[in-house]
Design a protein around this motif. Structure first.
Motif, short mmCIF file in Angstrom:
data_model
loop_
_atom_site.label_atom_id
_atom_site.label_comp_id
_atom_site.label_asym_id
_atom_site.label_seq_id
_atom_site.Cartn_x
_atom_site.Cartn_y
_atom_site.Cartn_z
N ARG A 2 0.82 -1.21 0.00
CA ARG A 2 0.00 0.00 0.00
C ARG A 2 0.85 1.26 0.00
O ARG A 2 0.46 2.26 -0.59
CB ARG A 2 -0.92 0.00 1.22
N PHE A 3 1.98 1.23 0.69
CA PHE A 3 2.88 2.38 0.72
C PHE A 3 4.31 1.87 0.81
O PHE A 3 4.56 0.67 0.99
CB PHE A 3 2.55 3.34 1.87
N TRP A 4 5.28 2.78 0.68
CA TRP A 4 6.67 2.39 0.44
C TRP A 4 7.26 1.59 1.60
O TRP A 4 8.06 0.68 1.37
CB TRP A 4 7.50 3.64 0.17
N THR A 5 6.91 1.89 2.82
CA THR A 5 7.50 1.17 3.95
C THR A 5 7.04 -0.28 4.02
O THR A 5 7.65 -1.09 4.74
CB THR A 5 7.14 1.88 5.27
N GLU A 6 5.99 -0.65 3.28
CA GLU A 6 5.51 -2.03 3.26
C GLU A 6 6.11 -2.84 2.12
O GLU A 6 5.87 -4.04 2.03
CB GLU A 6 3.98 -2.06 3.13
N VAL A 7 6.90 -2.23 1.25
CA VAL A 7 7.40 -2.92 0.05
C VAL A 7 8.30 -4.07 0.48
O VAL A 7 9.29 -3.87 1.19
CB VAL A 7 8.16 -1.94 -0.85
N PRO A 8 7.99 -5.32 0.07
CA PRO A 8 8.84 -6.46 0.46
C PRO A 8 10.06 -6.63 -0.41
O PRO A 8 11.09 -7.13 0.04
CB PRO A 8 7.89 -7.66 0.33
N TRP A 9 9.96 -6.27 -1.68
CA TRP A 9 11.09 -6.41 -2.60
C TRP A 9 10.97 -5.39 -3.72
O TRP A 9 9.87 -4.92 -4.03
CB TRP A 9 11.16 -7.83 -3.18
N VAL A 10 12.10 -5.05 -4.30
CA VAL A 10 12.13 -4.18 -5.47
C VAL A 10 13.02 -4.84 -6.52
O VAL A 10 13.92 -5.63 -6.19
CB VAL A 10 12.68 -2.76 -5.14
N GLY A 11 12.76 -4.52 -7.76
CA GLY A 11 13.55 -5.11 -8.85
C GLY A 11 13.63 -4.17 -10.02
O GLY A 11 12.75 -3.32 -10.22
#
Length: 790
Positions: free
Chosen positions: A197-206
């Motif tokens: 929902r928002f950036w602090t919840e992001v589990p992974w980026v690619g």
């Protein structure tokens, strides 16, 4: 027998499913479709012939070109300061090293180009992103006796210039030649994140990259092309596709690339490299990667446009005013069509083709022959055979469309906050400076939010770069890139110069001259030797002190806790530099420093014990000026030397008489007043020169502004004259057509009158002939009657 599960295949399947789930998200796919349409509109790409012929107003391009330099015009300058502005030599040196190294790396890392492209993606599609990576460069050398290899990550924190580790197996070793931080631009389609929902919840980026086979072999298989041949090359340039979107099998193989995803998973602190087109193969899996970043991600929080709290997928700004933009395009197309139709058009009787030459030939006072004039006249002549399209109605509609488009533009600027003052325009009558300033303040409120977001994005990126530099760069690289070695040389030179010269020896007056000369020579040789030893000792002490400060500064940079506690990283403005503000800050610094020194000097002369608190108070105010950081250490040293001299003066015996004390105090007072007057005069001259220069610049700015306003007024008058010229030509054309129509009607009336007169004369002749015939018949009849009677 069931085969044992393949961990590599399971890892590939897991992340293939995660990528597919993220790529097929409904909101994400809809956002990509909107971005593609927005990019085509920004580039004004037109494919269909009807679109090419249609006239449009690209307000999207205008808005983006206006906002881009307003929110990001230049690369920021890194600012690394002590978190608490006290006298901390190690923290100050650490800040200087990190700030200078960051400034150098910003020039070679590609930061400006990557950030500018990311800002453009943000203004168009609603999201912009960059990716930070560490790139060392090595030179391979062969050593006969003992060979080494690259130093491991655990030894990078030690003071080693070559970053090497003993190997002893007779193989070539790699020596660090250069290292830098690279900032890569990430296209909005190539950046992906886990559902959140928002950036602090992001589990992974690619991020997605396309690599050739040789690049895959070099990056993942140490140059082994056979191992790299397992990876499927499934991507080619769009221009090499056929009509159905399939790749051309006959295209050269070097055009082919593989789609590679670099995924940073925060849960298990692991980086994965995989190719979705090659099943069950993970190119690389790195647990606890070399870049031990504080927030783990090698990228900052992206630039996001309008967002809501249930998804990270942004809403592009163009979507919010696309209806007004479409209405502008529609009005522009109608204006173009009516402008084309604003001419003398009409229809005529095809049975009389000669009438077409009246307006086509473009000649005045010319008669066109017409066959069967009687039939033409019976049909009403020219008014009955020609009918022109009304022009006045078209002109009125055209003016109404111009007014409607202006209103739509006003509504659009109200929606976007892009007022005329931001664009440098001014409509209506003359406005006062206060009105313009208030209008500009309200217009820049939303613009300031955009600037703050871009500044945050740049600050986060530079913070990641600073973290990589602090933990990965060798001591030698930090010393060379920051130039602190030259600072140390200057400190050593200053320490050597401060060594007091040897004093001349004194001899008894009754000593023979020959003995005095011999002892003088011996004393001079001994004094020269002692002076040289003292200089060497001072140089060694200064060198040891400098290297000790450098090592303490490096310890601060290497430690996450110390770096966070004692060093603060910021950036200056990313918009156009305010030279006047910098100059005003420098002038204020000089003024306050001179006034503080003069005031402190007078107080210390009366109360020497106040020297230390006065110096601390002066340095507390001095450190608030960022422009004076380069001479902060010199000012502190000067205050220390002043304190030492004052202590030495206090340790000397007092003068023998009160008269000498009074005379010395009076002389010092006069010297202080003279020096103060000289400094005040010098400062006044500098202030006047600065004020004169600022006045000249202000006049130049006002003159340029007046010229711009005059040019805008000239353009407005030119447009007004063009509009009046169009109206005048329209009225002249209408008058000509009315005159021609009246002439034709008069000529037709005259011909009809002539025909009527000829008809009347012909009827009169017929009547006379009839009467004569009747008279003749009556005469014959009268003659015949007597004969009948006889």
């Amino acid at each position: 027998m069931v085969d044992a599960p393949n961990p590599e295949a399971q890892t590939w399947q897991r992340w293939k499913a995660a990528l597919d789930f993220a790529l097929k998200d409904k909101k994400y796919t809809e956002w990509l479709q909107k971005c593609e349409k927005i990019n085509k509109r920004y580039r004004d790409d037109r494919e269909a012939p009807a679109e090419i012929r249609r006239r449009r107003m690209n307000i999207l391009w205008s808005n983006v070109q206006t906002l881009l330099p307003a929110v990001y015009a230049k690369a920021p300058k890194p600012i690394v300061e002590r978190r608490f502005l006290d006298r901390d030599e190690a923290a100050r040196l650490a800040s200087t090293i990190l700030e200078r190294t960051l400034s150098m790396q910003l020039e070679v890392s590609g930061f400006h180009d990557a950030t500018k492209r990311g800002v453009l993606d943000w203004l168009l599609g609603g999201m912009g992103q960059v990716w930070v990576r560490y790139e060392p460069q090595f030179t391979t050398e062969v050593e006969a006796a003992e060979n080494t290899r690259i130093q491991t990550q655990e030894q990078k924190s030690s003071n080693s210039e070559d970053k090497i580790q003993e190997n002893g197996d007779g193989t070539p070793y790699q020596k660090l030649a250069y290292e830098k931080v690279c900032v890569d631009y990430v296209f909005y389609k190539d950046f992906l994140w886990g559902s959140s929902r928002f950036w602090t919840e992001v589990p992974w980026v690619g991020r997605r990259v396309w690599l050739t086979r040789s690049e895959i072999a070099e990056k993942f298989y140490k140059g082994d092309m056979q191992a790299a041949s397992r990876i499927t090359l499934d991507t080619m340039p769009e221009r090499l596709r056929d009509d159905k979107g399939r790749f051309d099998d006959g295209a050269p193989s070097f055009f082919r690339k593989a789609e590679i995803w670099e995924i940073w998973n925060k849960a298990d602190q692991t980086v994965y490299f995989m190719a979705p087109g090659t099943p069950d193969i993970v190119l690389q899996q790195e647990k606890n990667p070399v870049l031990q970043l504080q927030d783990f991600w090698p990228c900052p929080r992206p630039l996001y446009a309008t967002q809501t709290n249930e998804t990270l997928v942004p809403v592009p700004d163009y979507v919010e005013y696309q209806d007004q933009a479409a209405e502008l395009d529609d009005l522009t197309g109608r204006i173009s069509a009516l402008t084309t139709a604003l001419r003398a058009n009409g229809v005529y009787d095809s049975s009389i083709p000669q009438l077409a030459r009246l307006l086509q030939d473009g000649q005045d006072n010319k008669l066109v022959p017409v066959d069967q004039w009687a039939a033409f006249a019976e049909k009403g002549g020219i008014p009955g055979a020609i009918s022109l399209v009304p022009i006045k109605e078209i002109a009125d509609v055209l003016l109404g469309l111009y007014q409607a488009r202006a209103q739509v533009k006003s509504d659009l600027f109200e929606v976007t906050g892009m007022s005329d003052i931001v664009r440098g325009q001014s409509d209506g009558g003359a406005k006062t400076a206060t009105e313009q300033r208030i209008k500009g303040q309200f217009a820049s409120m939303r613009l300031e939010d955009r600037r703050s977001e871009v500044a945050r994005f740049c600050r986060d990126t530079i913070a990641i770069m600073a973290e990589i530099i602090s933990e990965m760069f060798s001591d030698d690289s930090l010393m060379q890139m920051s130039g602190v070695s030259q600072m140390f040389e200057e400190d050593v030179k200053r320490a050597v110069e401060e060594v007091p010269p040897p004093q001349e020896p004194e001899f008894p007056p009754d000593m023979p001259p020959e003995q005095q000369q011999m002892m003088m020579q011996q004393a001079q040789e001994q004094a020269a030797q002692e002076f040289q030893q003292a200089q060497q000792q001072a140089a060694q002490q200064a060198q040891q002190k400098a290297m000790g400060n450098f090592q303490r500064a490096i310890e601060i940079l290497r430690s996450d806790k110390l770096r966070g506690f004692r060093v603060d990283i910021e950036t200056d403005s990313t918009i156009a530099a305010d030279l006047e503000a910098d100059k005003q800050g420098a002038v204020e610094l000089v003024r306050s420093t001179f006034e503080g020194l003069m005031g402190a000097g007078q107080i210390v002369m009366q109360a020497p014990e106040l020297l230390e608190p006065m110096g601390q108070l002066l340095m507390f105010a001095y450190r608030r000026f960022r422009v004076g950081r380069t001479v902060e250490a010199s000012l502190e040293d000067a205050l220390d030397q002043m304190g030492k001299r004052l202590q030495q003066q206090q340790g000397q015996p007092p003068p023998s008489s009160p008269e000498e004390i009074k005379a010395q105090a009076e002389m010092q007072k006069q010297e202080a007043e003279t020096k103060r007057d000289e400094q005040k005069h010098q400062f006044d001259m500098q202030a006047k020169a600065a004020d004169f220069e600022m006045e000249q610049k202000r006049n130049a700015v006002e003159l340029a502004k007046a010229r711009e306003e005059l040019e805008i007024e000239r353009e407005r008058l030119a447009m007004k004259r063009e509009e009046m010229e169009i109206q005048r030509e329209t009225m002249l054309l209408k008058a000509q057509i009315d005159a021609q129509s009246a002439s034709m009607r008069a000529e037709a009336s005259e011909r009809e009158h002539m025909l009527n007169r000829e008809s009347a004369e012909h009827g009169h002749d017929l009547n006379m002939q009839t009467m004569e015939a009747k008279a003749h018949a009556a005469q014959q009849q009268a003659r015949a009657k007597p004969k009948e009677k006889a």
